[in-house]
Design a protein around this motif. Structure first.
Motif, PDB file in Angstrom:
ATOM      1  N   SER A 220       0.862  -1.184   0.000  1.00  0.00           N
ATOM      2  CA  SER A 220       0.000   0.000   0.000  1.00  0.00           C
ATOM      3  C   SER A 220       0.896   1.230   0.000  1.00  0.00           C
ATOM      4  CB  SER A 220      -0.956  -0.017   1.191  1.00  0.00           C
ATOM      5  OG  SER A 220      -0.272  -0.112   2.410  1.00  0.00           O
ATOM      6  N   GLN A 221       0.287   2.351  -0.390  1.00  0.00           N
ATOM      7  CA  GLN A 221       1.011   3.606  -0.450  1.00  0.00           C
ATOM      8  C   GLN A 221       0.224   4.653   0.325  1.00  0.00           C
ATOM      9  OE1 GLN A 221      -0.149   2.320  -3.726  1.00  0.00           O
ATOM     10  NE2 GLN A 221       1.482   0.841  -3.425  1.00  0.00           N
ATOM     11  N   LEU A 222       0.938   5.693   0.751  1.00  0.00           N
ATOM     12  CA  LEU A 222       0.268   6.814   1.395  1.00  0.00           C
ATOM     13  C   LEU A 222       0.834   8.116   0.852  1.00  0.00           C
ATOM     14  CD1 LEU A 222       1.945   8.518   3.837  1.00  0.00           C
ATOM     15  CD2 LEU A 222       1.696   6.357   4.980  1.00  0.00           C
ATOM     16  N   ALA A 223      -0.039   9.094   0.757  1.00  0.00           N
ATOM     17  CA  ALA A 223       0.330  10.473   0.439  1.00  0.00           C
ATOM     18  C   ALA A 223      -0.265  11.322   1.550  1.00  0.00           C
ATOM     19  CB  ALA A 223      -0.210  10.890  -0.912  1.00  0.00           C
ATOM     20  N   ARG A 224       0.552  12.219   2.108  1.00  0.00           N
ATOM     21  CA  ARG A 224       0.104  12.960   3.284  1.00  0.00           C
ATOM     22  C   ARG A 224       0.543  14.424   3.172  1.00  0.00           C
ATOM     23  NH1 ARG A 224       1.233   9.760   8.468  1.00  0.00           N
ATOM     24  NH2 ARG A 224       3.356   9.792   7.694  1.00  0.00           N
ATOM     25  N   VAL A 225      -0.347  15.330   3.547  1.00  0.00           N
ATOM     26  CA  VAL A 225      -0.014  16.741   3.701  1.00  0.00           C
ATOM     27  C   VAL A 225      -0.201  17.076   5.174  1.00  0.00           C
ATOM     28  CG1 VAL A 225      -0.583  17.435   1.346  1.00  0.00           C
ATOM     29  CG2 VAL A 225      -2.351  17.496   3.104  1.00  0.00           C
ATOM     30  N   ALA A 226       0.589  18.021   5.655  1.00  0.00           N
ATOM     31  CA  ALA A 226       0.513  18.342   7.084  1.00  0.00           C
ATOM     32  C   ALA A 226       0.935  19.778   7.334  1.00  0.00           C
ATOM     33  CB  ALA A 226       1.390  17.389   7.890  1.00  0.00           C
ATOM     34  N   ALA A 227       0.487  20.290   8.453  1.00  0.00           N
ATOM     35  CA  ALA A 227       0.905  21.602   8.953  1.00  0.00           C
ATOM     36  C   ALA A 227       1.558  21.381  10.313  1.00  0.00           C
ATOM     37  CB  ALA A 227      -0.292  22.535   9.085  1.00  0.00           C
ATOM     38  N   GLN A 228       2.579  22.193  10.607  1.00  0.00           N
ATOM     39  CA  GLN A 228       3.311  22.047  11.859  1.00  0.00           C
ATOM     40  C   GLN A 228       3.346  23.365  12.622  1.00  0.00           C
ATOM     41  OE1 GLN A 228       5.040  21.037   8.821  1.00  0.00           O
ATOM     42  NE2 GLN A 228       4.140  19.021   9.071  1.00  0.00           N
ATOM     43  N   TRP A 229       3.321  23.244  13.942  1.00  0.00           N
ATOM     44  CA  TRP A 229       3.461  24.373  14.855  1.00  0.00           C
ATOM     45  C   TRP A 229       4.635  24.075  15.779  1.00  0.00           C
ATOM     46  CZ3 TRP A 229      -1.026  22.359  13.072  1.00  0.00           C
ATOM     47  CH2 TRP A 229      -1.942  23.256  12.514  1.00  0.00           C
TER      48      TRP A 229
ATOM     49  N   GLU B  23      -4.004  10.054   2.489  1.00  0.00           N
ATOM     50  CA  GLU B  23      -4.791   9.123   1.679  1.00  0.00           C
ATOM     51  C   GLU B  23      -3.951   7.863   1.512  1.00  0.00           C
ATOM     52  OE1 GLU B  23      -8.275   8.172  -0.574  1.00  0.00           O
ATOM     53  OE2 GLU B  23      -7.860   9.837   0.771  1.00  0.00           O
ATOM     54  N   PHE B  24      -4.530   6.720   1.866  1.00  0.00           N
ATOM     55  CA  PHE B  24      -3.876   5.425   1.704  1.00  0.00           C
ATOM     56  C   PHE B  24      -4.490   4.715   0.502  1.00  0.00           C
ATOM     57  CE2 PHE B  24      -3.088   6.378   6.050  1.00  0.00           C
ATOM     58  CZ  PHE B  24      -2.008   5.636   6.462  1.00  0.00           C
ATOM     59  N   ARG B  25      -3.669   4.051  -0.291  1.00  0.00           N
ATOM     60  CA  ARG B  25      -4.162   3.190  -1.359  1.00  0.00           C
ATOM     61  C   ARG B  25      -3.710   1.779  -1.022  1.00  0.00           C
ATOM     62  NH1 ARG B  25      -5.554   2.938  -7.000  1.00  0.00           N
ATOM     63  NH2 ARG B  25      -4.689   1.036  -7.897  1.00  0.00           N
ATOM     64  N   GLN B  26      -4.679   0.922  -0.761  1.00  0.00           N
ATOM     65  CA  GLN B  26      -4.390  -0.477  -0.463  1.00  0.00           C
ATOM     66  C   GLN B  26      -4.462  -1.256  -1.784  1.00  0.00           C
ATOM     67  OE1 GLN B  26      -6.557  -1.530   3.483  1.00  0.00           O
ATOM     68  NE2 GLN B  26      -7.739   0.125   2.529  1.00  0.00           N
ATOM     69  N   ASP B  27      -3.394  -1.941  -2.162  1.00  0.00           N
ATOM     70  CA  ASP B  27      -3.331  -2.639  -3.451  1.00  0.00           C
ATOM     71  C   ASP B  27      -3.654  -4.129  -3.358  1.00  0.00           C
ATOM     72  OD1 ASP B  27      -2.685  -0.331  -4.812  1.00  0.00           O
ATOM     73  OD2 ASP B  27      -0.535  -0.628  -4.575  1.00  0.00           O
ATOM     74  N   GLN B  28      -3.862  -4.623  -2.148  1.00  0.00           N
ATOM     75  CA  GLN B  28      -4.242  -6.032  -1.963  1.00  0.00           C
ATOM     76  C   GLN B  28      -5.315  -6.080  -0.881  1.00  0.00           C
ATOM     77  OE1 GLN B  28      -1.012  -8.740  -2.353  1.00  0.00           O
ATOM     78  NE2 GLN B  28      -2.054 -10.343  -1.224  1.00  0.00           N
ATOM     79  N   TYR B  29      -6.374  -5.303  -1.110  1.00  0.00           N
ATOM     80  CA  TYR B  29      -7.459  -5.163  -0.149  1.00  0.00           C
ATOM     81  C   TYR B  29      -8.102  -6.513   0.136  1.00  0.00           C
ATOM     82  CZ  TYR B  29     -11.774  -3.518   2.006  1.00  0.00           C
ATOM     83  OH  TYR B  29     -12.818  -3.329   2.870  1.00  0.00           O
ATOM     84  N   GLN B  30      -8.318  -6.791   1.411  1.00  0.00           N
ATOM     85  CA  GLN B  30      -8.884  -8.057   1.911  1.00  0.00           C
ATOM     86  C   GLN B  30      -8.105  -9.264   1.401  1.00  0.00           C
ATOM     87  OE1 GLN B  30     -13.109  -7.640   0.994  1.00  0.00           O
ATOM     88  NE2 GLN B  30     -13.430  -6.797   3.053  1.00  0.00           N
ATOM     89  N   ASN B  31      -6.797  -9.039   1.205  1.00  0.00           N
ATOM     90  CA  ASN B  31      -5.857 -10.080   0.803  1.00  0.00           C
ATOM     91  C   ASN B  31      -6.119 -10.619  -0.606  1.00  0.00           C
ATOM     92  OD1 ASN B  31      -3.441 -11.113   1.660  1.00  0.00           O
ATOM     93  ND2 ASN B  31      -4.332 -12.982   2.498  1.00  0.00           N
ATOM     94  N   ILE B  32      -6.759  -9.836  -1.460  1.00  0.00           N
ATOM     95  CA  ILE B  32      -7.035 -10.229  -2.842  1.00  0.00           C
ATOM     96  C   ILE B  32      -6.109  -9.417  -3.746  1.00  0.00           C
ATOM     97  CG2 ILE B  32      -8.763 -10.316  -4.678  1.00  0.00           C
ATOM     98  CD1 ILE B  32     -10.889 -10.447  -2.415  1.00  0.00           C
ATOM     99  N   PRO B  33      -5.145 -10.076  -4.421  1.00  0.00           N
ATOM    100  CA  PRO B  33      -4.213  -9.346  -5.285  1.00  0.00           C
ATOM    101  C   PRO B  33      -4.959  -8.521  -6.338  1.00  0.00           C
ATOM    102  CG  PRO B  33      -3.473 -11.594  -4.972  1.00  0.00           C
ATOM    103  CD  PRO B  33      -4.856 -11.509  -4.385  1.00  0.00           C
ATOM    104  N   GLY B  34      -4.530  -7.269  -6.494  1.00  0.00           N
ATOM    105  CA  GLY B  34      -5.128  -6.386  -7.485  1.00  0.00           C
ATOM    106  C   GLY B  34      -6.408  -5.700  -7.045  1.00  0.00           C
ATOM    107  N   GLN B  35      -6.963  -6.065  -5.894  1.00  0.00           N
ATOM    108  CA  GLN B  35      -8.164  -5.384  -5.408  1.00  0.00           C
ATOM    109  C   GLN B  35      -7.732  -4.155  -4.615  1.00  0.00           C
ATOM    110  OE1 GLN B  35     -11.468  -7.717  -4.077  1.00  0.00           O
ATOM    111  NE2 GLN B  35     -11.992  -6.235  -2.488  1.00  0.00           N
ATOM    112  N   HIS B  36      -8.251  -2.988  -5.021  1.00  0.00           N
ATOM    113  CA  HIS B  36      -7.834  -1.720  -4.429  1.00  0.00           C
ATOM    114  C   HIS B  36      -8.919  -1.155  -3.534  1.00  0.00           C
ATOM    115  CE1 HIS B  36      -4.492  -1.722  -7.209  1.00  0.00           C
ATOM    116  NE2 HIS B  36      -5.344  -1.904  -8.208  1.00  0.00           N
ATOM    117  N   LYS B  37      -8.481  -0.411  -2.525  1.00  0.00           N
ATOM    118  CA  LYS B  37      -9.391   0.306  -1.632  1.00  0.00           C
ATOM    119  C   LYS B  37      -8.622   1.492  -1.078  1.00  0.00           C
ATOM    120  CE  LYS B  37     -12.939   0.574   1.416  1.00  0.00           C
ATOM    121  NZ  LYS B  37     -14.333   0.689   1.141  1.00  0.00           N
ATOM    122  N   ASN B  38      -9.216   2.660  -1.117  1.00  0.00           N
ATOM    123  CA  ASN B  38      -8.600   3.856  -0.553  1.00  0.00           C
ATOM    124  C   ASN B  38      -9.220   4.163   0.794  1.00  0.00           C
ATOM    125  OD1 ASN B  38      -7.125   4.065  -2.875  1.00  0.00           O
ATOM    126  ND2 ASN B  38      -8.215   5.822  -3.680  1.00  0.00           N
TER     127      ASN B  38
END
Length: 182
Positions: A40-49, A73-88
């Motif tokens: 899976s991959q993640l993309a994240r934006v953040a603000a810091q103080w 935002e996470f992109r799961q590339d093996q959602y529910q352990n099924i190869p190629g099934q994606h879920k964000n």
């Protein structure tokens, strides 16, 4: 249960120590992060103080830190352990981060943080399942802050519910981070 209690205690102490030392509500920096792990991959934006604290100051260095409020935002590339099934899924996080750094906040640094995260869905990817949408996120990182305010770093990020409910297999990510200090 011991991990959960320990994590909650660390978060409470960090919040007490850091919260009283912020001098302004203005954002001090912003960051963008990309990470990968467990198919899976993640993309994240953040603000810091930044905290207005210099603990254990010695030889031109100290321990300081900052609050980090993030949206990922996470992109799961093996959602529910099924190869190629994606879920964000979407995640909002809040983390107090301790940083060992030079007194002028430039150059090399090392950091560690543990915070709270709320995910829009349960993470279930490549045999790793979370049983709660509430997760703890901890990280260890290192990087370099340039004179122009650019901060480049890497992190090892771990998500887990701290044993609140099972299953609690957790997930790990390698994260590249770019931030800019205003």
């Amino acid at each position: 249960m011991q991990k959960k209690q320990c994590a909650l205690k660390i978060l409470a102490v960090a919040s007490l120590l850091a919260g009283v030392h912020s001098t302004s509500f203005a954002v001090d920096s912003a960051s963008f992060e990309l990470g990968t792990g467990n198919k899976s991959q993640l993309a994240r934006v953040a603000a810091q103080w930044d905290w207005d604290s210099k603990w254990w100051q010695s030889n031109g260095t100290h321990i300081g830190g900052y609050w980090d409020l993030s949206l990922a935002e996470f992109r799961q590339d093996q959602y529910q352990n099924i190869p190629g099934q994606h879920k964000n899924l979407t995640d909002i996080g809040f983390t107090p981060v301790f940083r060992f750094q030079a007194d002028d906040k430039k150059g090399l640094y090392a950091e560690a943080g543990i915070g709270v995260h709320l995910m829009s869905h349960l993470y279930d990817n490549n045999g790793r399942r979370f049983s709660t949408a509430f997760e703890f996120g901890d990280h260890l990182g290192a990087g370099y802050v340039f004179n122009n305010g650019l901060d480049l770093g890497v992190r090892l990020q771990h998500f887990s519910n701290g044993g609140i409910k099972h299953p609690n297999s957790g997930a790990n990510f390698a994260v590249a981070r770019a931030a800019y200090h205003f």
